[in-house]
Design a protein around this motif. Structure first.
Motif, PDB file in Angstrom:
ATOM      1  N   LEU A 142       0.555  -1.037  -0.143  1.00  0.00           N
ATOM      2  CA  LEU A 142      -0.154   0.523  -0.096  1.00  0.00           C
ATOM      3  C   LEU A 142       0.901   1.718  -0.356  1.00  0.00           C
ATOM      4  O   LEU A 142       0.523   2.245  -0.372  1.00  0.00           O
ATOM      5  N   ARG A 143       1.960   1.021   0.316  1.00  0.00           N
ATOM      6  CA  ARG A 143       2.515   2.026   0.600  1.00  0.00           C
ATOM      7  C   ARG A 143       3.553   2.782  -0.638  1.00  0.00           C
ATOM      8  O   ARG A 143       3.544   4.205  -0.898  1.00  0.00           O
ATOM      9  N   ARG A 144       3.576   2.437  -1.961  1.00  0.00           N
ATOM     10  CA  ARG A 144       3.137   2.453  -3.152  1.00  0.00           C
ATOM     11  C   ARG A 144       2.622   3.869  -3.992  1.00  0.00           C
ATOM     12  O   ARG A 144       2.437   4.431  -4.344  1.00  0.00           O
ATOM     13  N   LEU A 145       1.093   3.916  -2.354  1.00  0.00           N
ATOM     14  CA  LEU A 145       0.806   4.953  -2.914  1.00  0.00           C
ATOM     15  C   LEU A 145       1.228   6.815  -3.010  1.00  0.00           C
ATOM     16  O   LEU A 145       0.637   7.364  -3.426  1.00  0.00           O
ATOM     17  N   GLY A 146       2.171   6.136  -2.770  1.00  0.00           N
ATOM     18  CA  GLY A 146       2.753   7.393  -2.476  1.00  0.00           C
ATOM     19  C   GLY A 146       3.375   8.257  -3.572  1.00  0.00           C
ATOM     20  O   GLY A 146       3.341   9.373  -4.129  1.00  0.00           O
ATOM     21  N   ARG A 147       4.011   7.500  -4.531  1.00  0.00           N
ATOM     22  CA  ARG A 147       3.788   7.265  -6.142  1.00  0.00           C
ATOM     23  C   ARG A 147       3.417   7.806  -6.602  1.00  0.00           C
ATOM     24  O   ARG A 147       3.107   9.033  -7.595  1.00  0.00           O
ATOM     25  N   ILE A 148       1.842   7.425  -6.705  1.00  0.00           N
ATOM     26  CA  ILE A 148       0.684   8.001  -7.458  1.00  0.00           C
ATOM     27  C   ILE A 148       0.472   9.086  -6.862  1.00  0.00           C
ATOM     28  O   ILE A 148      -0.173  10.380  -7.298  1.00  0.00           O
ATOM     29  N   THR A 149       0.764   9.479  -5.515  1.00  0.00           N
ATOM     30  CA  THR A 149       0.121  10.647  -4.620  1.00  0.00           C
ATOM     31  C   THR A 149       0.463  11.945  -5.662  1.00  0.00           C
ATOM     32  O   THR A 149       0.800  12.903  -6.214  1.00  0.00           O
ATOM     33  N   GLN A 150       2.035  11.295  -5.648  1.00  0.00           N
ATOM     34  CA  GLN A 150       2.975  12.500  -6.030  1.00  0.00           C
ATOM     35  C   GLN A 150       3.223  12.798  -7.685  1.00  0.00           C
ATOM     36  O   GLN A 150       2.896  14.162  -8.683  1.00  0.00           O
ATOM     37  N   GLY A 151       2.839  11.894  -8.784  1.00  0.00           N
ATOM     38  CA  GLY A 151       2.805  11.882  -9.560  1.00  0.00           C
ATOM     39  C   GLY A 151       1.369  12.855  -9.948  1.00  0.00           C
ATOM     40  O   GLY A 151       1.069  13.505 -11.075  1.00  0.00           O
ATOM     41  N   LEU A 152       0.425  13.027  -9.370  1.00  0.00           N
ATOM     42  CA  LEU A 152      -1.089  13.626  -8.946  1.00  0.00           C
ATOM     43  C   LEU A 152      -0.487  15.486  -9.115  1.00  0.00           C
ATOM     44  O   LEU A 152      -0.795  15.557 -10.041  1.00  0.00           O
ATOM     45  N   LEU A 153       0.180  15.496  -8.053  1.00  0.00           N
ATOM     46  CA  LEU A 153       0.475  16.497  -8.092  1.00  0.00           C
ATOM     47  C   LEU A 153       1.190  17.311  -8.604  1.00  0.00           C
ATOM     48  O   LEU A 153       1.251  18.194  -9.296  1.00  0.00           O
ATOM     49  N   VAL A 154       2.644  16.164  -9.325  1.00  0.00           N
ATOM     50  CA  VAL A 154       3.098  17.409 -10.710  1.00  0.00           C
ATOM     51  C   VAL A 154       2.277  17.402 -11.812  1.00  0.00           C
ATOM     52  O   VAL A 154       2.671  18.263 -12.228  1.00  0.00           O
ATOM     53  N   LEU A 155       0.997  16.651 -12.464  1.00  0.00           N
ATOM     54  CA  LEU A 155       0.492  16.418 -13.160  1.00  0.00           C
ATOM     55  C   LEU A 155      -0.771  17.948 -12.514  1.00  0.00           C
ATOM     56  O   LEU A 155      -1.515  18.506 -13.769  1.00  0.00           O
ATOM     57  N   GLY A 156      -2.077  17.936 -11.617  1.00  0.00           N
ATOM     58  CA  GLY A 156      -1.884  19.183 -10.915  1.00  0.00           C
ATOM     59  C   GLY A 156      -1.172  20.460 -11.086  1.00  0.00           C
ATOM     60  O   GLY A 156      -1.917  21.928 -11.625  1.00  0.00           O
ATOM     61  N   TYR A 157      -0.263  20.422 -10.839  1.00  0.00           N
ATOM     62  CA  TYR A 157       0.639  22.089 -11.334  1.00  0.00           C
ATOM     63  C   TYR A 157       0.952  21.958 -12.274  1.00  0.00           C
ATOM     64  O   TYR A 157       0.291  23.288 -12.957  1.00  0.00           O
ATOM     65  N   ALA A 158       0.655  20.897 -13.433  1.00  0.00           N
ATOM     66  CA  ALA A 158       0.672  21.250 -14.807  1.00  0.00           C
ATOM     67  C   ALA A 158      -0.194  21.670 -15.709  1.00  0.00           C
ATOM     68  O   ALA A 158      -0.741  22.592 -16.106  1.00  0.00           O
ATOM     69  N   LEU A 159      -0.920  21.157 -15.197  1.00  0.00           N
ATOM     70  CA  LEU A 159      -3.070  22.275 -15.274  1.00  0.00           C
ATOM     71  C   LEU A 159      -2.922  23.222 -14.965  1.00  0.00           C
ATOM     72  O   LEU A 159      -4.045  23.698 -16.108  1.00  0.00           O
ATOM     73  N   VAL A 160      -2.201  23.361 -14.007  1.00  0.00           N
ATOM     74  CA  VAL A 160      -2.716  25.118 -13.142  1.00  0.00           C
ATOM     75  C   VAL A 160      -1.668  25.783 -13.726  1.00  0.00           C
ATOM     76  O   VAL A 160      -2.412  26.708 -14.110  1.00  0.00           O
ATOM     77  N   THR A 161      -0.167  25.296 -14.478  1.00  0.00           N
ATOM     78  CA  THR A 161       0.135  25.765 -14.719  1.00  0.00           C
ATOM     79  C   THR A 161       0.019  26.935 -16.512  1.00  0.00           C
ATOM     80  O   THR A 161       0.100  27.815 -16.982  1.00  0.00           O
ATOM     81  N   LEU A 162      -0.284  25.446 -17.589  1.00  0.00           N
ATOM     82  CA  LEU A 162      -0.388  25.103 -18.744  1.00  0.00           C
ATOM     83  C   LEU A 162      -1.593  26.249 -18.947  1.00  0.00           C
ATOM     84  O   LEU A 162      -2.869  25.975 -18.573  1.00  0.00           O
ATOM     85  N   ASP A 163      -1.623  26.873 -20.423  1.00  0.00           N
ATOM     86  CA  ASP A 163      -2.125  27.739 -20.828  1.00  0.00           C
ATOM     87  C   ASP A 163      -3.064  26.893 -21.794  1.00  0.00           C
ATOM     88  O   ASP A 163      -2.709  26.793 -23.110  1.00  0.00           O
ATOM     89  N   ILE A 164      -4.063  25.639 -21.532  1.00  0.00           N
ATOM     90  CA  ILE A 164      -4.549  25.405 -23.112  1.00  0.00           C
ATOM     91  C   ILE A 164      -5.736  25.293 -23.025  1.00  0.00           C
ATOM     92  O   ILE A 164      -6.827  25.605 -22.215  1.00  0.00           O
ATOM     93  N   ALA A 165      -5.914  25.187 -24.451  1.00  0.00           N
ATOM     94  CA  ALA A 165      -8.017  25.422 -25.464  1.00  0.00           C
ATOM     95  C   ALA A 165      -8.297  24.327 -24.892  1.00  0.00           C
ATOM     96  O   ALA A 165      -8.346  23.648 -25.430  1.00  0.00           O
ATOM     97  N   TRP A 166      -8.802  24.115 -23.739  1.00  0.00           N
ATOM     98  CA  TRP A 166      -9.524  22.876 -23.217  1.00  0.00           C
ATOM     99  C   TRP A 166     -10.772  22.684 -24.256  1.00  0.00           C
ATOM    100  O   TRP A 166     -12.127  23.632 -24.885  1.00  0.00           O
TER     101      TRP A 166
END
Length: 293
Positions: A142-166
């Motif tokens: 279950l400790r491998r949830l740490g990798r998922i959490t870290q990936g989601l945080l970076v993905l969230g940073y990208a989505l907030v920062t990028l100017d994408i025409a959704w």
């Protein structure tokens, strides 16, 4: 007297009459067995909550160093392969999250070679449930949830920062990429485990395609040679786990000349990869010969 065990035409043992899995489709047997084994390991893990919290944080911190390395690069450059930091963060986040989901569910597959060598695989063969489900759920961490959490945080940073025409298609692409990417990585895990029936000591070869593959996808395809990009597109389809869908969302061209709609083939590629991996697993399992010990 012990009840005799029936043997199927393909050489696999059937469960004795009265067993809980009797008359269930084989796939449902596997899913239920996986869930039961997983729940056992989760209960075992949560019996020591402080230890779990520390290992979870440790897993998060160790995987976070991958993105810290990228951050350090951008202290010296403004772009890497023509991509800005938020764009690479999108590639990183999709790849890390997809691989994290797969690693959580199938991360124990690289232990098949060790089981073949020490003979403990035999104990799995005599149980009336699919061997693949037992191997996949073994030592569920279950400790491998740490990798998922870290990936989601970076993905969230990208989505907030990028100017994408959704658009609706671009929004659909993100969850489709994570699910399809996890399935593609899962197929590689299973195919690599099947190869270990023959090689027995090939876990590092398997890891070069799984852990090495996710590291590769965290960087833009423009920094790699085109032959390598073609290889992870047409031979081992890792590109469908991150690069192709991410570049569609970013509105960028893929280095290999492919139409943009190819990005939507990730689910089909994942299904095909899983089918081939399943065939490889069955072939590997049938070739297995017990140690006799």
């Amino acid at each position: 007297m012990a009840e005799p065990v029936a043997v199927r035409a393909d050489g696999e043992e059937r469960e004795p009459a009265g067993f809980a899995f009797e008359d269930r489709p084989r796939m449902l047997e596997g899913v239920r067995a996986y869930g039961l084994i997983m729940a056992m390991w989760v209960r075992s893990t949560m019996a020591y909550r402080a230890s779990f919290a520390m290992t979870l944080f440790g897993d998060f911190a160790v995987t976070a160093f991958d993105f810290v390395t990228i951050l350090l690069m951008f202290t010296h450059v403004d772009a890497l392969g023509g991509y800005s930091l938020p764009e690479i963060a999108l590639l990183y986040g999709l790849s890390a999250t997809a691989f994290g989901v797969c690693d959580l569910l199938l991360g124990s597959m690289d232990r098949v070679g060790a089981r073949v060598r020490d003979g403990t695989l035999d104990t799995l063969l005599v149980r009336p449930v699919p061997v693949l489900a037992q191997v996949a759920a073994d030592r569920f961490a279950l400790r491998r949830l740490g990798r998922i959490t870290q990936g989601l945080l970076v993905l969230g940073y990208a989505l907030v920062t990028l100017d994408i025409a959704w658009t609706p298609l671009k929004m659909l692409m993100l969850p489709m990429t994570v699910i399809g990417g996890a399935a593609i990585f899962g197929a590689i895990f299973v195919a690599g485990a099947a190869f270990q029936f023959v090689a027995q000591d090939a876990s590092e070869v398997q890891n070069s395609f799984t852990y090495g593959g996710t590291t590769l996808l965290q960087y833009p395809p423009t920094v790699f040679a085109k032959d390598l990009v073609r290889g992870v597109t047409f031979v081992v389809p890792l590109a469908f786990a991150s690069w192709l869908p991410a570049l569609y969302v970013l509105g960028r061209e893929y280095p290999v000349d492919l139409p943009r709609w190819v990005a939507f083939l990730s689910p089909l590629v994942a299904a095909g990869a899983c089918g081939l991996a399943g065939l490889a697993w069955r072939a590997g399992l049938r070739s297995y010969r017990s140690t006799g010990s």
